[in-house]
Design a protein around this motif. Structure first.
Motif, short mmCIF file in Angstrom:
data_model
loop_
_atom_site.label_atom_id
_atom_site.label_comp_id
_atom_site.label_asym_id
_atom_site.label_seq_id
_atom_site.Cartn_x
_atom_site.Cartn_y
_atom_site.Cartn_z
N GLN A 47 0.75 -1.24 0.02
CA GLN A 47 -0.12 0.17 0.04
C GLN A 47 0.92 1.36 0.24
OE1 GLN A 47 -3.47 0.30 2.75
NE2 GLN A 47 -3.71 -2.08 2.53
N GLU A 277 -6.31 3.06 8.15
CA GLU A 277 -6.41 3.06 6.56
C GLU A 277 -5.88 1.85 6.02
OE1 GLU A 277 -5.74 5.62 8.55
OE2 GLU A 277 -6.30 7.40 7.71
N ARG A 278 -4.66 1.37 6.61
CA ARG A 278 -3.86 0.21 5.99
C ARG A 278 -5.05 -1.14 5.91
NH1 ARG A 278 -1.46 3.22 3.28
NH2 ARG A 278 0.63 3.99 4.11
N ALA A 280 -8.29 -1.14 6.64
CA ALA A 280 -9.57 -1.09 6.23
C ALA A 280 -9.40 -1.14 4.57
CB ALA A 280 -10.33 0.48 6.53
N THR A 281 -8.20 -0.83 4.10
CA THR A 281 -8.04 -0.83 2.75
C THR A 281 -7.88 -2.48 2.12
OG1 THR A 281 -7.00 1.24 2.56
CG2 THR A 281 -6.41 -0.34 0.71
N GLN A 284 -11.16 -3.98 2.49
CA GLN A 284 -12.09 -3.66 1.45
C GLN A 284 -11.81 -4.47 0.21
OE1 GLN A 284 -10.75 -0.16 -0.86
NE2 GLN A 284 -13.14 0.89 -0.74
N ALA A 285 -10.38 -4.73 0.13
CA ALA A 285 -10.15 -5.18 -1.22
C ALA A 285 -10.52 -6.56 -1.16
CB ALA A 285 -8.56 -5.11 -1.38
N GLU A 288 -14.45 -6.93 -1.60
CA GLU A 288 -14.99 -6.33 -2.89
C GLU A 288 -14.70 -7.42 -3.79
OE1 GLU A 288 -14.11 -2.29 -3.97
OE2 GLU A 288 -15.48 -1.53 -2.47
N GLY A 289 -13.42 -7.94 -3.39
CA GLY A 289 -12.94 -9.10 -4.49
C GLY A 289 -13.87 -10.48 -4.24
N TRP A 291 -16.68 -11.59 -4.77
CA TRP A 291 -17.47 -12.07 -6.04
C TRP A 291 -16.48 -12.84 -7.12
CZ3 TRP A 291 -16.93 -10.77 -11.08
CH2 TRP A 291 -16.52 -9.43 -11.44
N VAL A 292 -15.47 -12.12 -7.30
CA VAL A 292 -14.43 -12.65 -8.23
C VAL A 292 -13.79 -13.95 -7.75
CG1 VAL A 292 -12.30 -12.17 -9.49
CG2 VAL A 292 -13.57 -10.40 -8.53
N ARG A 293 -13.75 -14.15 -6.28
CA ARG A 293 -13.18 -15.66 -5.98
C ARG A 293 -14.42 -16.50 -6.06
NH1 ARG A 293 -11.30 -11.75 -2.21
NH2 ARG A 293 -12.78 -12.62 -0.75
N ASP A 294 -15.62 -16.05 -5.81
CA ASP A 294 -16.70 -16.90 -5.85
C ASP A 294 -16.87 -17.33 -7.21
OD1 ASP A 294 -17.07 -16.82 -3.25
OD2 ASP A 294 -18.90 -15.35 -3.53
N ALA A 295 -16.52 -16.49 -8.34
CA ALA A 295 -16.88 -16.83 -9.54
C ALA A 295 -15.70 -17.92 -9.91
CB ALA A 295 -16.81 -15.68 -10.73
N ALA A 296 -14.56 -17.60 -9.47
CA ALA A 296 -13.56 -18.70 -10.09
C ALA A 296 -13.80 -20.15 -9.35
CB ALA A 296 -12.15 -18.36 -9.52
N ALA B 30 -2.54 -3.56 -4.87
CA ALA B 30 -3.03 -3.61 -3.35
C ALA B 30 -4.42 -3.53 -3.24
CB ALA B 30 -2.34 -2.53 -2.38
N HIS B 31 -5.13 -3.92 -4.41
CA HIS B 31 -6.64 -3.68 -4.16
C HIS B 31 -7.21 -4.81 -4.79
CE1 HIS B 31 -6.39 0.43 -2.57
NE2 HIS B 31 -5.43 0.63 -3.37
N PRO B 33 -8.54 -8.75 -6.15
CA PRO B 33 -9.54 -9.44 -5.41
C PRO B 33 -8.85 -10.60 -4.77
CG PRO B 33 -9.60 -9.82 -8.04
CD PRO B 33 -8.90 -8.82 -7.47
N ARG B 158 -14.32 -17.63 -16.55
CA ARG B 158 -14.70 -17.68 -15.17
C ARG B 158 -15.92 -16.83 -14.85
NH1 ARG B 158 -8.86 -17.02 -14.15
NH2 ARG B 158 -8.14 -19.03 -14.59
N GLY B 162 -19.53 -18.39 -14.11
CA GLY B 162 -19.03 -18.49 -12.83
C GLY B 162 -20.47 -18.45 -11.91
N THR B 163 -20.56 -17.42 -11.16
CA THR B 163 -21.92 -17.23 -10.62
C THR B 163 -22.89 -16.23 -11.41
OG1 THR B 163 -21.03 -15.31 -9.43
CG2 THR B 163 -20.69 -17.49 -8.29
N SER B 166 -21.19 -12.83 -11.26
CA SER B 166 -20.00 -12.47 -11.77
C SER B 166 -20.66 -12.46 -13.58
CB SER B 166 -18.93 -13.69 -11.77
OG SER B 166 -19.42 -15.03 -12.23
N PRO D 94 -11.84 5.53 6.60
CA PRO D 94 -10.40 5.30 6.59
C PRO D 94 -9.98 4.27 5.71
CG PRO D 94 -11.24 4.36 8.62
CD PRO D 94 -12.09 5.07 7.92
N LEU D 95 -9.17 4.82 4.62
CA LEU D 95 -8.54 4.11 3.50
C LEU D 95 -7.49 4.81 2.84
CD1 LEU D 95 -11.93 3.45 1.20
CD2 LEU D 95 -10.52 1.71 2.69
#
Lengths: 312, 263, 312, 263
Positions: A47, A277-278, A280-281, A284-285, A288-289, A291-296, B30-31, B33, B158, B162-163, B166, D94-95
């Motif tokens: 980060q 911040e660190r 929470a970031t 958050q990632a 928000e990820g 659904w991507v992991r679920d899709a895979a 760093a963001h 999935p 994928r 996928g779902t 997705s 905070p982010l």
């Protein structure tokens, strides 16, 4: 008992413990804690440095920084894998991080405010990390030791790049030089604190030493770091912000000023400039990820089901 | 005995594509999935920045005038950039330049697929450019873009297969972005000049293979191909969206704070 | 019948229709459509100009732009209120906008790509809007006419500010002058199209004329605008991007080139550069603001309940 | 017979507060939860930009050296800015600086309240500054900030005493932001100098009234006052968060693209 004796004998002989070997639960736990903390530090560490990728002032520096941050992600991967050999999943370790139960290096709770911070993190933060990590290359646990050998090699490369980045700035304009000095002023003391509390206040170290996980004391590593940094700073042309810093002929080492441990503990305990911040970031990632992991996962299951159907 | 070189505007078009998409993909750092995707996206971005550097260096040499890779990347204004509009869009659905929305990985993946399938064929064709330097860059870029395309294609499948969520996100991203690919198939003045002198690739010749690849991937991903009509973007002619200004403002801010500095 | 006759008589006498007066349903519908389109245009129009508030190149210009965009929000408010006098709620009108069923001025589907666009929107877009709107100040429907009087006054002020902004840039550096010319090149033709299709293709206009809602034809307004703009462009020192533009002594007007109506209709029909962005941004703001509006409502109800309780 | 003037660093602190918060509040333009709030936020922002202009003009006159309101706003770097860290934070929780999250109106309102309640008392005190120009600015700013405070206080109560969601959002924003107000109560070197020469206001003297106002508003809003301890920010001493760099990068981008230009 016999297992414990065999384990002790391997430790005494400086031989490696491997995943299939019996080991005391406390040894396993200590390693899981230390390796996962280190892994978390690598991914949280993406980060503050990642903060400057979009604004790197030349394409060459942008590429170097991207490659470095990518390497840190890679270090995270090796280390999570090493931890997994101890019977704990990456998901479980990440859950602990996201729940605020696992620690990571406190240094990443400081913000990167200028481009010079990227160079100073390479030079000082990575330099301190290497000091801490080189002894771990001889750690008693095989997978950790082997991961550290690879990581230390790459970290040394990063440190040289960081130093070279600063050197280029010091050869540049007055504004660039001032930027480097200001950054060194901000990072120097927190970096000294990275070696952990003074030996007298560090009760956990003894067992780590006994087990061949920790090999050099906090204060010895810190002294080694200061001694190595002073001539590097001189070549660079920056002043280290410690009026008490001077060569002690008698000790054969540099004396240095008192570290503000209150500040260190404040940051460790969650009150640094960026702790919230660190974390929470990261959370958050991860959220928000999902659904991507679920899709895979869903796709892989569908593929498997189709393969089974065809085989049937 | 001057070597044949492609028109500078054409080289800048290729370089700007790589830089702008590299800048966007790096925003996932760093963001991502999952850690592997942080690494993959940094890797793809790194390849693209690398391609941009080679292309800008070549363009700077062709252009002369003391231009450098950095003067071209950091000291040109929005309207001098020649990248496809597709590549400058943020990682979310259609919104005004001042809007804020979370990054959507489906948008990232669909864009990388749509552009990757084009870039692969463009670099293939450019391997036989009469500009020998450009041909050498193409050979190297081709290897990289093969990986980029495989990466985005795998994820497209994928996500589509996928779902429900997705699938819906991938379809929405496709509906949003496909119209922007119309720009691939127009021929700008720079491209026409490069095609005419044998240094450039004719995009229209690449279209059938791109179409087949898209259809095949969408079939596998169980996604529907939208009409893809609508506004014809003209980013490669310097007419961009509201988003590029913000991207460049951020990217160039530090370099422009220190004009003349070396880093 | 008698109501219709009374209405027609008022129209013929150029008298005002007021909310409490009887009016034909088609008249009411036409007004609602036109007033709400105009209101929607004001609030959608905040987006392209709002795009430069954060980057305005001087504090004075930032303040002027902020004040202008604030005025546009205010115009939206008056106009929604005027529409409400016709028995339709602001919420219903906004729902129609968000569902893509209501139109707004197509000119806002173009992006603002440079700072000069802020000046050019003031000079040309507001200028064209004023040409369109001044006749509406004499519109037969009282609330609309009164809203337009206030709006036109403010719009004239915005137009002068836009022109002054461009004048300052034209007196500046070569880069600033080039920025103005490039912006004029992009906006000129879409602005000419703002007056609507040629009279021959504009079948709705006749009824509007009969009802005193529309008072001057599209082509007449466009001619008036071109005639007014040519000398302003000359003073500014910019070239209008129309090679066919020239003074026609015989007509006493400027001749001008052919407008690309295909482009106009493409944008009207949803395929402009920013149609999707503009609408989605509105929808997003509305959706994300739902909890705020809900909070205000919930609090007001609680307050009311408390007041009743106290009164009891 | 030089008139008494406040130390330039103190004037810049006041000016930077107004500019940075004005810049943030203006981000709601066209994105507000209801049209009336778009207008209110633009209005508040406009007042703050106006205050910043008067203060920069005064600071420029005191400083000399050819400084102007725009050179102070557009050509100083992040570390020269003296605003409270609170005012530069984005409109969300905070982010990290590179993160993206939707704007949250609760964050905006809570910040405007916390700062407004402070600014009101600061301008009140500065009406009797020995710097006559600053006293005149204070008298004008006081009128404006009264409206800003009422606006944010009304919404704070609506949110706290509204729905479950609005209550939770307001509480979260308060938990996030209250620790940043600790910076109000430290005295920087610039402030100490201004207090010493009678041109500045002593923040510590303002604290009891601020505390009471906060407690009263929270009681009405049925919100809980968090401890508010933690990291002590030092924005007014030039040590900022990762967010100010992005804010200034965007704000200054165009002005710095055209150094020396007049607008």
């Amino acid at each position: 008992d016999a297992l414990q004796q065999a384990f002790d004998a391997r430790i005494d002989a400086d031989a490696r413990i491997e995943p299939q070997d019996w080991m005391p639960e406390a040894y396993r736990k200590t390693l899981v804690r230390q390796i996962s903390q280190h892994a978390h530090s690598e991914i949280i560490g993406m980060q503050p440095e990642g903060n400057w990728i979009s604004r790197a002032p030349s394409l060459k520096r942008k590429a170097i920084l991207l490659a470095k941050v990518q390497d840190e992600g890679g270090h995270g991967l090796y280390l999570y894998s090493a931890a997994e050999t101890l019977g704990v999943s990456r998901d479980a370790l990440l859950d602990a991080l996201h729940a605020g139960k696992a620690k990571y290096s406190s240094i990443f709770n400081y913000p990167t405010l200028t481009w010079a911070d990227v160079g100073v993190i390479g030079w000082l933060v990575d330099g301190a990390a290497i000091m801490n990590q080189v002894p771990i290359c001889r750690c008693s646990y095989g997978p950790y030791a082997r991961a550290m050998i690879r990581i230390c090699k790459e970290e040394s490369f990063h440190q040289r790049q960081g130093y070279e980045n600063l050197m280029a700035m010091m050869k540049g304009t007055a504004a660039q030089r001032a930027m480097v000095q200001e950054s060194v002023n901000r990072w120097y003391w927190p970096v000294l604190a990275m070696f952990g509390p003074p030996d007298a206040d560090s009760p956990n170290s003894a067992l780590g030493m006994r087990w061949g996980i920790k090999r050099i004391s906090n204060d010895d590593l810190r002294q080694k770091f200061v001694d190595a940094t002073v001539p590097q700073a001189a070549i660079l042309g920056v002043t280290l912000p410690d009026p008490d810093l001077k060569w002690n002929e008698e000790r054969g080492h540099h004396d240095y000023g008192a570290i503000d441990w209150d500040d260190f503990w404040a940051v460790v305990n969650g009150n640094g400039p960026c702790n919230k911040e660190r974390l929470a970031t990261r959370v958050q990632a991860h959220r928000e990820g999902q659904w991507v992991r679920d899709a895979a996962l869903a796709h892989a299951r569908k593929q498997q089901a189709r393969a089974l159907k065809e085989a049937a | 005995m001057a070597a044949t070189t492609a028109p500078p505007g054409y080289l800048l078009h290729l370089a700007d594509n790589a830089l702008v998409l590299g800048q966007r993909n790096a925003e996932w750092c760093a963001h991502g999935p999952v850690l592997e995707e942080d690494i993959a996206m940094a890797n793809i971005s790194l390849d693209l920045i690398g391609q941009a550097r080679m292309l800008y260096q070549h363009a700077a040499a062709v252009q002369g005038d003391g231009a450098t890779e950095d003067s071209l990347a950091y000291f040109r204004d929005q309207q001098e950039f020649r990248n496809f509009t597709l590549l400058e869009l943020p990682h979310h659905g259609p919104l005004a330049g001042t809007a804020v929305a979370p990054r959507d990985y489906a948008t990232t993946i669909v864009r990388n697929f749509l552009y990757g399938a084009f870039a692969l064929r463009q670099w293939e064709a450019l391997q036989s450019s009469r500009d020998a330097q450009l041909a050498a860059i193409a050979a190297r870029a081709l290897k990289e873009v093969k990986y980029h395309l495989r990466h985005s294609r795998d994820w497209l499948v994928r996500m589509g297969d996928g779902t429900d969520e997705s699938h819906a996100r991938a379809q929405a991203a496709l509906d949003h972005l496909l119209p922007y690919t119309q720009e691939f198939w127009t021929v700008s003045a720079d491209e026409a000049a490069a095609i005419a002198d044998g240094t450039g690739a004719d995009p229209l010749a690449l279209r059938p293979a791109w179409d087949s690849e898209l259809d095949a991937a969408l079939a596998q991903a169980t996604l529907r191909r939208p009409a893809g009509h609508g506004y014809l973007p003209r980013g490669k002619q310097g007419l961009h969206s509201e988003h590029l200004g913000y991207l460049l403002g951020e990217m160039q801010s530090l370099a422009r704070q220190h004009p003349g500095a070396t880093w």
